[in-house]
Write a protein that holds these residues in place. Structure first.
Motif, PDB file in Angstrom:
ATOM      1  N   HIS A   1     -20.085 -10.417 -33.540  1.00 46.21           N
ATOM      2  CA  HIS A   1     -20.575 -10.004 -34.997  1.00 46.21           C
ATOM      3  C   HIS A   1     -20.093 -11.124 -35.896  1.00 46.21           C
ATOM      4  CE1 HIS A   1     -15.958 -10.169 -33.136  1.00 46.21           C
ATOM      5  NE2 HIS A   1     -15.308  -9.995 -34.081  1.00 46.21           N
TER       6      HIS A   1
ATOM      7  N   PHE B   1     -34.419  -4.002 -34.582  1.00 44.81           N
ATOM      8  CA  PHE B   1     -35.153  -3.182 -33.178  1.00 44.81           C
ATOM      9  C   PHE B   1     -36.293  -2.220 -33.540  1.00 44.81           C
ATOM     10  CE2 PHE B   1     -30.690  -2.696 -33.672  1.00 44.81           C
ATOM     11  CZ  PHE B   1     -30.303  -3.611 -32.464  1.00 44.81           C
TER      12      PHE B   1
ATOM     13  N   PHE C   1     -27.954   4.407 -37.935  1.00 47.96           N
ATOM     14  CA  PHE C   1     -26.752   5.145 -37.267  1.00 47.96           C
ATOM     15  C   PHE C   1     -26.940   6.307 -37.592  1.00 47.96           C
ATOM     16  CE2 PHE C   1     -24.642   1.125 -38.280  1.00 47.96           C
ATOM     17  CZ  PHE C   1     -24.539   0.534 -37.185  1.00 47.96           C
TER      18      PHE C   1
ATOM     19  N   PHE D   1     -23.500  -0.742 -44.577  1.00 52.18           N
ATOM     20  CA  PHE D   1     -22.693  -0.972 -43.403  1.00 52.18           C
ATOM     21  C   PHE D   1     -22.195  -2.181 -43.622  1.00 52.18           C
ATOM     22  CE2 PHE D   1     -21.540  -1.194 -39.252  1.00 52.18           C
ATOM     23  CZ  PHE D   1     -20.648  -0.206 -38.539  1.00 52.18           C
TER      24      PHE D   1
ATOM     25  N   LYS E   1     -28.427   1.306 -28.346  1.00 52.13           N
ATOM     26  CA  LYS E   1     -28.943  -0.178 -29.804  1.00 52.13           C
ATOM     27  C   LYS E   1     -27.963   0.378 -31.107  1.00 52.13           C
ATOM     28  CE  LYS E   1     -33.276  -0.759 -28.863  1.00 52.13           C
ATOM     29  NZ  LYS E   1     -34.234   0.386 -27.987  1.00 52.13           N
ATOM     30  N   LEU E   2     -26.905   1.319 -30.855  1.00 56.59           N
ATOM     31  CA  LEU E   2     -26.523   0.947 -32.232  1.00 56.59           C
ATOM     32  C   LEU E   2     -24.681   0.453 -32.943  1.00 56.59           C
ATOM     33  CD1 LEU E   2     -26.951   5.137 -32.383  1.00 56.59           C
ATOM     34  CD2 LEU E   2     -27.605   3.732 -33.884  1.00 56.59           C
TER      35      LEU E   2
ATOM     36  N   ALA F   1     -24.977  -2.265 -30.682  1.00 53.45           N
ATOM     37  CA  ALA F   1     -25.101  -3.563 -30.934  1.00 53.45           C
ATOM     38  C   ALA F   1     -25.516  -4.119 -32.314  1.00 53.45           C
ATOM     39  CB  ALA F   1     -27.030  -4.176 -30.112  1.00 53.45           C
ATOM     40  N   ALA F   2     -26.460  -2.608 -32.809  1.00 52.22           N
ATOM     41  CA  ALA F   2     -26.773  -3.155 -34.337  1.00 52.22           C
ATOM     42  C   ALA F   2     -25.313  -2.822 -35.387  1.00 52.22           C
ATOM     43  CB  ALA F   2     -27.572  -1.785 -34.953  1.00 52.22           C
ATOM     44  N   ALA F   3     -24.482  -3.041 -34.814  1.00 55.81           N
ATOM     45  CA  ALA F   3     -22.982  -2.348 -35.766  1.00 55.81           C
ATOM     46  C   ALA F   3     -22.915  -3.750 -35.239  1.00 55.81           C
ATOM     47  CB  ALA F   3     -22.261  -1.578 -35.030  1.00 55.81           C
ATOM     48  N   ARG F   4     -22.700  -4.525 -34.072  1.00 53.26           N
ATOM     49  CA  ARG F   4     -22.257  -5.576 -33.902  1.00 53.26           C
ATOM     50  C   ARG F   4     -23.296  -6.519 -34.740  1.00 53.26           C
ATOM     51  NH1 ARG F   4     -21.361  -5.742 -28.161  1.00 53.26           N
ATOM     52  NH2 ARG F   4     -20.713  -8.007 -27.388  1.00 53.26           N
TER      53      ARG F   4
ATOM     54  N   ALA G   1     -19.650  -5.816 -37.293  1.00 55.28           N
ATOM     55  CA  ALA G   1     -18.466  -5.087 -36.662  1.00 55.28           C
ATOM     56  C   ALA G   1     -18.083  -5.336 -35.435  1.00 55.28           C
ATOM     57  CB  ALA G   1     -18.121  -3.477 -36.732  1.00 55.28           C
ATOM     58  N   ASP G   2     -16.782  -5.841 -35.269  1.00 54.29           N
ATOM     59  CA  ASP G   2     -16.240  -5.870 -34.091  1.00 54.29           C
ATOM     60  C   ASP G   2     -16.248  -5.010 -33.066  1.00 54.29           C
ATOM     61  OD1 ASP G   2     -13.998  -4.610 -35.271  1.00 54.29           O
ATOM     62  OD2 ASP G   2     -12.941  -6.263 -36.023  1.00 54.29           O
TER      63      ASP G   2
ATOM     64  N   ARG H   1     -14.350  -1.453 -35.017  1.00 54.61           N
ATOM     65  CA  ARG H   1     -15.055  -0.867 -35.937  1.00 54.61           C
ATOM     66  C   ARG H   1     -16.121  -0.602 -35.305  1.00 54.61           C
ATOM     67  NH1 ARG H   1     -14.560  -3.854 -40.076  1.00 54.61           N
ATOM     68  NH2 ARG H   1     -12.988  -3.490 -41.856  1.00 54.61           N
TER      69      ARG H   1
ATOM     70  N   ASN I   1     -16.394   3.348 -36.768  1.00 52.60           N
ATOM     71  CA  ASN I   1     -17.381   3.413 -37.356  1.00 52.60           C
ATOM     72  C   ASN I   1     -18.758   4.135 -36.142  1.00 52.60           C
ATOM     73  OD1 ASN I   1     -15.491   2.705 -39.142  1.00 52.60           O
ATOM     74  ND2 ASN I   1     -16.248   0.354 -39.347  1.00 52.60           N
ATOM     75  N   VAL I   2     -19.181   3.913 -35.321  1.00 56.44           N
ATOM     76  CA  VAL I   2     -19.773   4.187 -34.887  1.00 56.44           C
ATOM     77  C   VAL I   2     -19.869   5.308 -33.845  1.00 56.44           C
ATOM     78  CG1 VAL I   2     -22.730   3.688 -34.029  1.00 56.44           C
ATOM     79  CG2 VAL I   2     -20.994   2.598 -35.758  1.00 56.44           C
TER      80      VAL I   2
ATOM     81  N   PRO J   1     -17.607   8.510 -34.200  1.00 56.97           N
ATOM     82  CA  PRO J   1     -17.830   9.810 -34.998  1.00 56.97           C
ATOM     83  C   PRO J   1     -19.980  10.502 -34.678  1.00 56.97           C
ATOM     84  CG  PRO J   1     -17.811   7.261 -36.201  1.00 56.97           C
ATOM     85  CD  PRO J   1     -17.734   7.132 -35.162  1.00 56.97           C
ATOM     86  N   LEU J   2     -19.750   9.207 -33.794  1.00 56.35           N
ATOM     87  CA  LEU J   2     -20.970  10.222 -32.677  1.00 56.35           C
ATOM     88  C   LEU J   2     -20.382  10.695 -31.620  1.00 56.35           C
ATOM     89  CD1 LEU J   2     -23.850   6.675 -32.173  1.00 56.35           C
ATOM     90  CD2 LEU J   2     -23.985   9.333 -34.246  1.00 56.35           C
TER      91      LEU J   2
ATOM     92  N   THR K   1     -28.632  16.744 -32.042  1.00 58.02           N
ATOM     93  CA  THR K   1     -29.153  16.109 -32.838  1.00 58.02           C
ATOM     94  C   THR K   1     -29.767  14.702 -32.109  1.00 58.02           C
ATOM     95  OG1 THR K   1     -27.355  15.742 -34.008  1.00 58.02           O
ATOM     96  CG2 THR K   1     -29.351  17.016 -34.996  1.00 58.02           C
TER      97      THR K   1
END
Lengths: 338, 575
Positions: free
Chosen positions: A71, A79, A85, A96, B189-190, B192-195, B199-200, B203, B207-208, B211-212, B290
């Motif tokens: 980060h 990807f 998300f 984000f 992947k989500l 990884a995407a956030a990082r 996002a630490d 976070r 944030n990910v 909620p999921l 979903t």
């Protein structure tokens, strides 16, 4: 800017990467081409800091990134299946990275609106991720990666899940954006057309090593190895037997050998058989044109020409369709790939 | 059911409905429904109306004693359910992470072990905890008290703590499965995407990941809470009547300290809460569908030291927590424990089969007028009647539901309604409706059928719907008579589902405790009732016999569960 030095990695006790080194300069788009499972994505994940090499260095502006958490690297990653998300709408997806960086709300709104314009998705802010088509989702993913203005962008087969016409469209948009923003990029794919359409430089990854690192036109003109020729689908790769110092015998006739290698008699060598007017071919005088006779086995219509399958498995292209069974004369260039 | 088939059957309604290739006039279609509707009307809706009538009698509603009592009981029920849910999550969440993220030897076995208690009858679970922690249990008899080995709260947990632990033991598998499934379906992947977006780890989690997971966490919490809220056998057998939850108080007010109007009022209160929780649960479940599943499992071997410590700690904890009570029961049933009265702590123990032999003897002054083993025969008899009754009622209903018309869509929720009522409430309804007639032993299997029927229908219905009409048409064009069509097409496909449904009804009947306790006659005890009576009497021999009975029930149920698991074709076990 980005430099990888001698990266080694094993996967399930088999060597995956065996000393990979390359670099990406400012404003450059480098395309990493390789079969699936060749370790391309692993390389990207190492650059992103999501995985670590067993040995070797990842440097950015000369600084070792080994101790830098993902980060804190400021590298964007896109990807193949988007990785949007699902619990956030389009606006919040793109925002984000900006929210994480505590960008003021007013500026986030401006930036997101501008990015949506850049990827032709004006007014999509409130939409849900699930309502978008594949192409639209990928454009959102691109906007999301661009939003924090990363120092480097990485694409992991970003168009793999999309159909042909959509691919061409998105490739054009992507090239535009990369040129305008001057963000250096690594683009990973197994699709040759895609690679040639976007790359400033092409890297061929085979068997854990980079077997070629050059400008697209040079790679196309001189594949220089069997694997490269096969990977790119340049001409026909056939086996030949050396019969004398400068003669090689194949199923299609005996050709003059003009390479600089030293071959012994009866040695098996791979040869590249191409049809002459090859668009990038520069007259470096290495190869010889010869005429061979072939028996037509199958004819396929391909856009502006006919693809002819001939006896022995040779594939050539012709302007006019021959009949099946006909014997035709074709001029070819033969080149040693040893 | 796809829209296409629905439209198809809708147009056919004009000509009369086809079912299994025959043409059914509308009134015949209603005939299919007649038995099950009559059954539910007489044994569910009529008793329910009695309960409602008694509850909404002004004399009941305005009685200040009733209101005060209800308030107190509801408060305690919520308190113990909330506490149990919290503890279940404390064990369940790390376990869910453990199962979803890591691979290790023996994983399928350990996962199956954590699911076993959920399928066991409440009396077996309660007996297991008694075998381990009870006054005659292994821990207190084998380890001298006070002991330097184990602190008192482990050696002699208070009944309330014991109830909470048993609830965790029972329901942890819900959290492990619901949250674990969601975790393993979470696209890596989500994260990884956030990082890469900056996002630490905190976070990313906030944030990910959270909620999921929220819908699954809520769904699991509601489900666990619902089961703890309506728990009966565990609370009654481990805590006694001093722990008055809604269920226990309904039982007490129905039988022990009769106050039928209060019992009715409490069961309506309970029904309302159960319905609210069920509606909330259905809403949440809709949100969880979903999410996309990753193509391969994300589980891997632990790598870092922290991961290894985590995995081995949870591994041992789960193994001990789930295996110890289950093993204690059979061990205790074969162990002679006779404390020498004079010398504290001096215990003689050894192997014995006395408790089992005693089950076959009709002693003077024993708890029953018959040898205790008769309870086993009664149980088996009731179970067989339940199987026959629920299949006879379930089959035509499932047939009709497999091809739903407007009639079926209207009737379907009615069929499932008995699920919302607790077993104790069913028993109370019977008492209010049939009073004296309850001397007949046939009301017990009828109550069991009410409990089993929704599950039987839900097992048969998809199997019936899965048979393509074209197969039947093909068979009849090849010359098969309607009977031959049924015999050669329907039967082979249905036999698995039928066997599975039958085994399910059998298991439900064997272990049913709440309704049986209210309805059974002293001379017709079932296994769970016998266990309860043995446990409520003093003396080592009674305790031993309870253990022996519970062991028998555990073996019978486990065999049935194994049979169901074998019969179930790759169907995912959603709760």
């Amino acid at each position: 800017m980005l430099e990888l030095r001698n990266i080694f990695k094993t996967y399930e006790n088999k060597p995956l990467l065996r000393g990979v080194s390359f670099s990406v300069a400012k404003g450059e788009t480098v395309c990493l081409l390789g079969a699936s499972g060749s370790g391309k994505s692993t390389l990207l994940r190492m650059v992103a800091g999501l995985e670590f090499p067993e040995s070797g260095l990842v440097l950015f502006d000369g600084l070792d990134l080994a101790q830098t958490a993902p980060h804190l690297r400021d590298f964007g990653l896109v990807f193949q299946d988007y990785g949007l998300f699902p619990h956030l709408n389009i606006f919040d997806n793109i925002a984000f990275g900006l929210k994480i960086r505590n960008v003021p709300a007013s500026e986030i709104h401006l930036r997101v609106a501008a990015l949506l314009g850049q990827v032709n998705l004006n007014g999509f802010e409130k939409r849900s991720v699930n309502d978008l088509s594949g192409g639209e989702q990928q454009r959102v993913a691109l906007a999301r990666a661009l939003a924090p203005q990363p120092r480097l962008l990485m694409f992991d087969e970003p168009l793999g899940a999309l159909d042909r016409s959509l691919k061409d469209d998105l490739l054009n948009q992507l090239r535009d954006i990369l040129h305008k923003t001057k963000i250096p990029a690594i683009y990973v794919t197994h699709d040759v057309d895609e690679a040639f359409a976007i790359a400033d430089r092409i890297l061929l990854l085979h068997d854990g090593e980079i077997i070629r690192d050059d400008a697209p036109e040079d790679v196309w003109a001189n594949p220089n190895s069997v694997h490269a020729a096969r990977m790119l689908g340049v001409g026909n790769v056939v086996e030949g037997v050396v019969v004398s110092a400068n003669k090689v015998k194949t199923d299609f006739g005996t050709f003059a050998l003009t390479c600089k290698h030293k071959h012994t008699k009866n040695e098996n060598i791979p040869l590249l058989i191409q049809q002459p007017p090859s668009p990038f071919r520069r007259g470096d005088g290495g190869e010889v044109e010869e005429e061979i006779q072939l028996k037509v086995e199958d004819v396929l219509f391909k856009r502006d020409q006919f693809q002819v399958k001939a006896g022995g498995g040779l594939v050539i292209h012709m302007k006019d369709a021959p009949r099946v069974g006909q014997i035709i004369c074709v001029k070819v260039r033969v080149e040693c790939l040893a | 059911m796809s829209n296409k088939t629905l439209n198809h059957t809708d147009t056919e309604t004009l000509r009369g409905e086809t079912l299994r290739g025959y043409v059914f006039p509308r009134f015949l279609r209603f005939l299919i429904w007649l038995p099950v509707l009559l059954f539910l009307l007489s044994f569910f809706f009529y008793p329910l109306s009695k309960i409602l009538a008694l509850t909404f009698d002004p004399a009941t509603l305005l009685n200040p004693n009733n209101l005060r009592n209800t308030q107190h009981v509801v408060g305690f029920t919520f308190y113990q359910a909330a506490l149990s849910t919290l503890l279940t999550f404390a064990l369940g969440i790390p376990s869910a992470v453990f199962f979803a993220k890591f691979d290790f030897p023996g994983k399928p076995l350990l996962r199956a072990l954590t699911a076993v208690p959920f399928m066991l009858p409440t009396v077996v679970v309660a007996s297991s905890f008694n075998a381990l922690f009870g006054n005659h249990g292994l821990l207190s008899s084998l380890i001298p008290n006070p002991s330097s080995l184990l602190p008192t709260f482990i050696l002699h947990p208070s009944p309330f703590i014991l109830i909470l632990i048993a609830h965790v033991f029972y329901n942890a598998t819900i959290v492990i499965r619901v949250v674990g499934n969601a975790l393993s379906r979470l696209d890596p992947k989500l994260e990884a995407a956030a990082r890469t977006l900056g996002a630490d780890s905190f976070r990313v989690w906030k944030n990910v990941t959270l909620p999921l997971l929220r819908p699954s966490l809520l769904a699991a919490a509601l489900l666990v809470f619902l089961f703890d809220f309506t728990s009966f056998g565990v609370i009654l057998l481990l805590g006694g009547s001093s722990f008055a939850t809604l269920e226990v108080e309904i039982y007490i007010r129905a039988l022990k300290l009769p106050n039928l109007s209060l019992a009715a009022m409490l069961s309506v209160v309970q029904l309302i809460f159960t319905l609210i929780f069920s509606i909330l649960y259905t809403r949440i479940i809709k949100q969880t569908t979903t999410q996309t599943a990753p193509r391969f499992s994300i589980a891997r071997r632990p790598k870092t030291l922290r991961e290894k410590i985590f995995v081995s700690t949870v591994y041992c904890l789960l193994f001990i927590f789930f295996l110890l009570p289950l093993l204690s029961l059979p061990i205790r049933s074969f162990t002679r424990l006779e404390a020498d009265r004079g010398q504290r702590g001096e215990v003689q123990y050894g192997f014995t089969t006395d408790y089992y032999e005693e089950l076959f003897i009709n002693r003077r002054g024993s708890l029953f007028y018959v040898p205790p083993i008769r309870a086993a025969f009664n149980s088996l008899g009731y179970a067989v009647i339940t199987v026959v009754l629920s299949l006879a009622l379930g089959y035509p209903t499932a047939y009709a539901l497999a091809k739903p018309t407007r009639l079926e869509k209207f009737l379907d929720p009615l069929i499932m309604l008995p699920l919302g009522a607790s077993a104790v409430m069913l028993g109370l309804g019977f008492i209010l409706s049939f009073g004296r007639a309850l001397a007949s032993p046939f009301f017990v299997p009828i109550a069991h059928t009410l409990v089993a029927l929704p599950f039987v229908i839900r097992t048969l219905q998809p199997a019936l719907a899965s048979i393509p009409e074209r197969l039947r048409q093909a068979a009849s064009t090849l010359g098969a008579s309607p009977f031959r069509v049924w015999q050669t097409v329907d039967l082979p496909i249905l036999s698995r589902a039928t066997l599975s449904a039958a085994t399910f009804a059998f298991t439900v009947s064997l272990g049913e405790f709440g309704a049986t306790l209210l309805l059974t006659r002293p001379e017709y005890p079932t296994i769970p009732i016998a266990i309860q009576r043995f446990l409520s009497q003093p003396g080592g021999l009674n305790f031993g016999q309870a253990m022996a009975m519970a062991t028998l029930l555990m073996i019978l149920t486990t065999l049935s569960i194994l049979a169901i698991e074998k019969l179930r074709l790759n169907q995912d076990g959603e709760f």
